[in-house]
Motif scaffolding. Structure first.
Motif, PDB file in Angstrom:
ATOM      1  N   GLY A   1       0.795  -1.222   0.000  1.00 17.43           N
ATOM      2  CA  GLY A   1       0.000   0.000   0.000  1.00 17.43           C
ATOM      3  C   GLY A   1       0.826   1.270   0.000  1.00 17.43           C
ATOM      4  N   TRP A   2       0.355   2.253   0.786  1.00 17.78           N
ATOM      5  CA  TRP A   2       1.007   3.569   0.769  1.00 17.78           C
ATOM      6  C   TRP A   2       2.412   3.509   1.374  1.00 17.78           C
ATOM      7  CZ3 TRP A   2       2.763   5.897   5.166  1.00 17.78           C
ATOM      8  CH2 TRP A   2       2.275   5.429   6.390  1.00 17.78           C
ATOM      9  N   THR A   3       2.624   2.576   2.318  1.00 17.63           N
ATOM     10  CA  THR A   3       3.966   2.444   2.903  1.00 17.63           C
ATOM     11  C   THR A   3       4.988   2.054   1.842  1.00 17.63           C
ATOM     12  OG1 THR A   3       2.948   1.719   4.978  1.00 17.63           O
ATOM     13  CG2 THR A   3       5.315   1.366   4.721  1.00 17.63           C
ATOM     14  N   ALA A   4       4.638   1.058   1.022  1.00 15.20           N
ATOM     15  CA  ALA A   4       5.532   0.661  -0.067  1.00 15.20           C
ATOM     16  C   ALA A   4       5.712   1.810  -1.054  1.00 15.20           C
ATOM     17  CB  ALA A   4       4.974  -0.568  -0.777  1.00 15.20           C
ATOM     18  N   GLY A   5       4.629   2.563  -1.310  1.00 15.64           N
ATOM     19  CA  GLY A   5       4.722   3.691  -2.235  1.00 15.64           C
ATOM     20  C   GLY A   5       5.694   4.757  -1.755  1.00 15.64           C
ATOM     21  N   VAL A   6       5.652   5.063  -0.453  1.00 17.15           N
ATOM     22  CA  VAL A   6       6.566   6.059   0.109  1.00 17.15           C
ATOM     23  C   VAL A   6       8.014   5.591  -0.009  1.00 17.15           C
ATOM     24  CG1 VAL A   6       7.285   7.200   2.246  1.00 17.15           C
ATOM     25  CG2 VAL A   6       4.859   7.054   1.671  1.00 17.15           C
ATOM     26  N   ILE A   7       8.245   4.304   0.293  1.00 12.84           N
ATOM     27  CA  ILE A   7       9.618   3.777   0.201  1.00 12.84           C
ATOM     28  C   ILE A   7      10.096   3.771  -1.242  1.00 12.84           C
ATOM     29  CG2 ILE A   7      11.084   1.776   0.641  1.00 12.84           C
ATOM     30  CD1 ILE A   7       9.234   1.033   2.947  1.00 12.84           C
ATOM     31  N   TYR A   8       9.211   3.360  -2.165  1.00 12.15           N
ATOM     32  CA  TYR A   8       9.578   3.390  -3.586  1.00 12.15           C
ATOM     33  C   TYR A   8       9.929   4.814  -4.027  1.00 12.15           C
ATOM     34  CZ  TYR A   8       8.385  -1.401  -5.000  1.00 12.15           C
ATOM     35  OH  TYR A   8       8.369  -2.767  -5.181  1.00 12.15           O
ATOM     36  N   ALA A   9       9.128   5.791  -3.584  1.00 14.39           N
ATOM     37  CA  ALA A   9       9.382   7.174  -3.971  1.00 14.39           C
ATOM     38  C   ALA A   9      10.727   7.656  -3.441  1.00 14.39           C
ATOM     39  CB  ALA A   9       8.251   8.069  -3.470  1.00 14.39           C
ATOM     40  N   PHE A  10      11.018   7.318  -2.179  1.00 15.24           N
ATOM     41  CA  PHE A  10      12.295   7.735  -1.585  1.00 15.24           C
ATOM     42  C   PHE A  10      13.477   7.083  -2.299  1.00 15.24           C
ATOM     43  CE2 PHE A  10      15.708   6.635   1.414  1.00 15.24           C
ATOM     44  CZ  PHE A  10      16.165   7.918   1.704  1.00 15.24           C
ATOM     45  N   LEU A  11      13.399   5.754  -2.490  1.00 15.91           N
ATOM     46  CA  LEU A  11      14.504   5.048  -3.132  1.00 15.91           C
ATOM     47  C   LEU A  11      14.682   5.497  -4.579  1.00 15.91           C
ATOM     48  CD1 LEU A  11      14.004   1.406  -1.782  1.00 15.91           C
ATOM     49  CD2 LEU A  11      15.571   3.165  -0.963  1.00 15.91           C
ATOM     50  N   GLY A  12      13.559   5.746  -5.272  1.00 16.60           N
ATOM     51  CA  GLY A  12      13.656   6.218  -6.646  1.00 16.60           C
ATOM     52  C   GLY A  12      14.308   7.582  -6.729  1.00 16.60           C
ATOM     53  N   ALA A  13      13.884   8.516  -5.855  1.00 15.75           N
ATOM     54  CA  ALA A  13      14.486   9.855  -5.852  1.00 15.75           C
ATOM     55  C   ALA A  13      15.967   9.793  -5.498  1.00 15.75           C
ATOM     56  CB  ALA A  13      13.737  10.750  -4.871  1.00 15.75           C
ATOM     57  N   LEU A  14      16.313   8.943  -4.521  1.00 16.52           N
ATOM     58  CA  LEU A  14      17.713   8.801  -4.123  1.00 16.52           C
ATOM     59  C   LEU A  14      18.557   8.260  -5.274  1.00 16.52           C
ATOM     60  CD1 LEU A  14      19.896   8.840  -1.904  1.00 16.52           C
ATOM     61  CD2 LEU A  14      19.189   6.525  -1.278  1.00 16.52           C
ATOM     62  N   SER A  15      18.070   7.231  -5.956  1.00 12.48           N
ATOM     63  CA  SER A  15      18.827   6.640  -7.060  1.00 12.48           C
ATOM     64  C   SER A  15      19.002   7.632  -8.206  1.00 12.48           C
ATOM     65  CB  SER A  15      18.122   5.378  -7.561  1.00 12.48           C
ATOM     66  OG  SER A  15      18.111   4.375  -6.565  1.00 12.48           O
ATOM     67  N   LEU A  16      17.949   8.376  -8.519  1.00 12.66           N
ATOM     68  CA  LEU A  16      18.050   9.365  -9.595  1.00 12.66           C
ATOM     69  C   LEU A  16      19.017  10.490  -9.221  1.00 12.66           C
ATOM     70  CD1 LEU A  16      14.291   9.593 -10.643  1.00 12.66           C
ATOM     71  CD2 LEU A  16      16.140   8.483 -11.896  1.00 12.66           C
ATOM     72  N   TYR A  17      18.979  10.917  -7.960  1.00 12.11           N
ATOM     73  CA  TYR A  17      19.910  11.951  -7.498  1.00 12.11           C
ATOM     74  C   TYR A  17      21.353  11.455  -7.571  1.00 12.11           C
ATOM     75  CZ  TYR A  17      22.407  15.066  -4.331  1.00 12.11           C
ATOM     76  OH  TYR A  17      23.341  15.931  -3.783  1.00 12.11           O
ATOM     77  N   ILE A  18      21.570  10.220  -7.139  1.00 10.04           N
ATOM     78  CA  ILE A  18      22.922   9.654  -7.187  1.00 10.04           C
ATOM     79  C   ILE A  18      23.402   9.546  -8.633  1.00 10.04           C
ATOM     80  CG2 ILE A  18      24.221   7.515  -6.836  1.00 10.04           C
ATOM     81  CD1 ILE A  18      22.662   7.116  -4.252  1.00 10.04           C
ATOM     82  N   GLY A  19      22.535   9.060  -9.517  1.00  8.39           N
ATOM     83  CA  GLY A  19      22.934   8.923 -10.914  1.00  8.39           C
ATOM     84  C   GLY A  19      23.311  10.242 -11.547  1.00  8.39           C
ATOM     85  N   LYS A  20      22.479  11.274 -11.329  1.00  7.30           N
ATOM     86  CA  LYS A  20      22.790  12.594 -11.895  1.00  7.30           C
ATOM     87  C   LYS A  20      24.054  13.160 -11.267  1.00  7.30           C
ATOM     88  CE  LYS A  20      21.902  16.358 -14.257  1.00  7.30           C
ATOM     89  NZ  LYS A  20      22.963  17.257 -13.757  1.00  7.30           N
TER      90      LYS A  20
END
Length: 301
Positions: A194-213
């Motif tokens: 649910g929303w808990t997984a969504g929040v974690i996905y959003a955080f990990l996705g933003a972190l990975s994109l920030y690291i890549g850039k």
């Protein structure tokens, strides 16, 4: 300097591969509307759309790279090398999986042999092309053809860092896919929904994109974050590969997702899971090594 024949051939192959990716995208978008006699799985429209978008993005980047190769742009050489590394690694991993995973018991030996030969050809050909590109674009004559008097950040960025950066960006995009499709998340033996997984996905996705850039821009802060992130990935992958209780929890999550799928294929799930996460741990350890080894290339704020 004239364009080497191998560069021209590589550009043509990249365009053909991009056209094939576009074809896959069209087939994926058309699949929900194709009538079949077999029962269809639950609604997977979101997965189909996201998958088609990924194929289109690959096709676009392939055509863009091919144009750069024809024009002998330095960035195009880096782009084709990064893509070659991804293709080589994924093809090797898929070939290992194809060898390790047993076939269903109800098929004949001849059919099994044909299937394995088909899979070997399907992933062996991309592997051969990737190896060819890695050799072709690292030859001194090819490097000289792409030499440019214009200095930019890409010229000082090690190829390994470029690969890790794009690996992080692709990982961030996969987290966005998990967020959009509402896929459950498994971390250290805990299932998140649910929303808990969504929040974690959003955080990990933003972190990975920030690291890549940040890695593409050679920012040292991104390098440090990347080391921490890959260390986390290494520990997580190693534990799942080695601890049976964690494997059991993830397999239960996997079976829950597939319980409505018709005609599931039986295979050694435990062995498959160990192989996947052992490979992930090796990739994470390699990324950490390259990030530490190339620390002198980064700019500290």
């Amino acid at each position: 300097m004239s364009r080497p024949v191998g560069v021209t051939a590589s550009a043509v192959v990249a365009i053909l591969g991009s056209i094939l990716a576009l074809l896959f995208a069209v087939v994926a978008l058309a699949s929900p509307f194709i009538e079949t006699t077999k029962p269809k799985p639950p609604d997977t429209t979101q997965f189909v759309i996201v998958g088609a978008a990924m194929f289109m993005a690959l096709a676009g980047s392939g055509i863009w790279t091919a144009i750069g190769l024809f024009r002998l742009r330095p960035w195009a050489r880096t782009s084709i090398l990064v893509f070659a590394v991804f293709v080589a690694v994924s093809s090797i991993f898929t070939l290992l999986v194809a060898i390790a995973v047993p076939m269903p018991p109800d098929i004949s030996a001849g059919t099994e042999r044909t299937l394995r030969q088909t899979m070997a050809a399907a992933f062996g050909i991309p592997l051969a092309i990737a190896v060819w590109w890695l050799i072709q674009f690292n030859r001194p004559s090819t490097k000289a053809a792409f030499a440019s008097p214009i200095a930019d950040v890409a010229s000082s960025r090690p190829l390994s860092i470029t690969v890790i950066a794009w690996m992080s960006i692709v990982g961030g995009a996969s987290c966005v896919l998990g967020l959009l499709t509402g896929t459950p998340l498994f971390l250290f033996g805990v299932n998140f929904n649910g929303w808990t997984a969504g929040v974690i996905y959003a955080f990990l996705g933003a972190l990975s994109l920030y690291i890549g850039k940040g890695l593409l821009d050679l920012r040292d802060r991104a390098r440090v974050l990347a080391i921490v992130w890959f260390a986390f990935s290494f520990v997580h992958s190693s534990l799942i590969a080695l601890v049976p209780s964690l494997q059991k929890g993830m397999l239960e999550l996997h079976r829950g997702l597939d319980q409505n799928q018709p005609n599931p294929i039986a295979f050694d799930e435990g062995g498959m899971l160990s192989l996947i996460f052992a490979f992930g741990a090796i990739v994470a350890a390699g990324a950490i090594w390259f990030l530490i080894r190339n620390r002198g290339s980064f700019v500290r704020a």
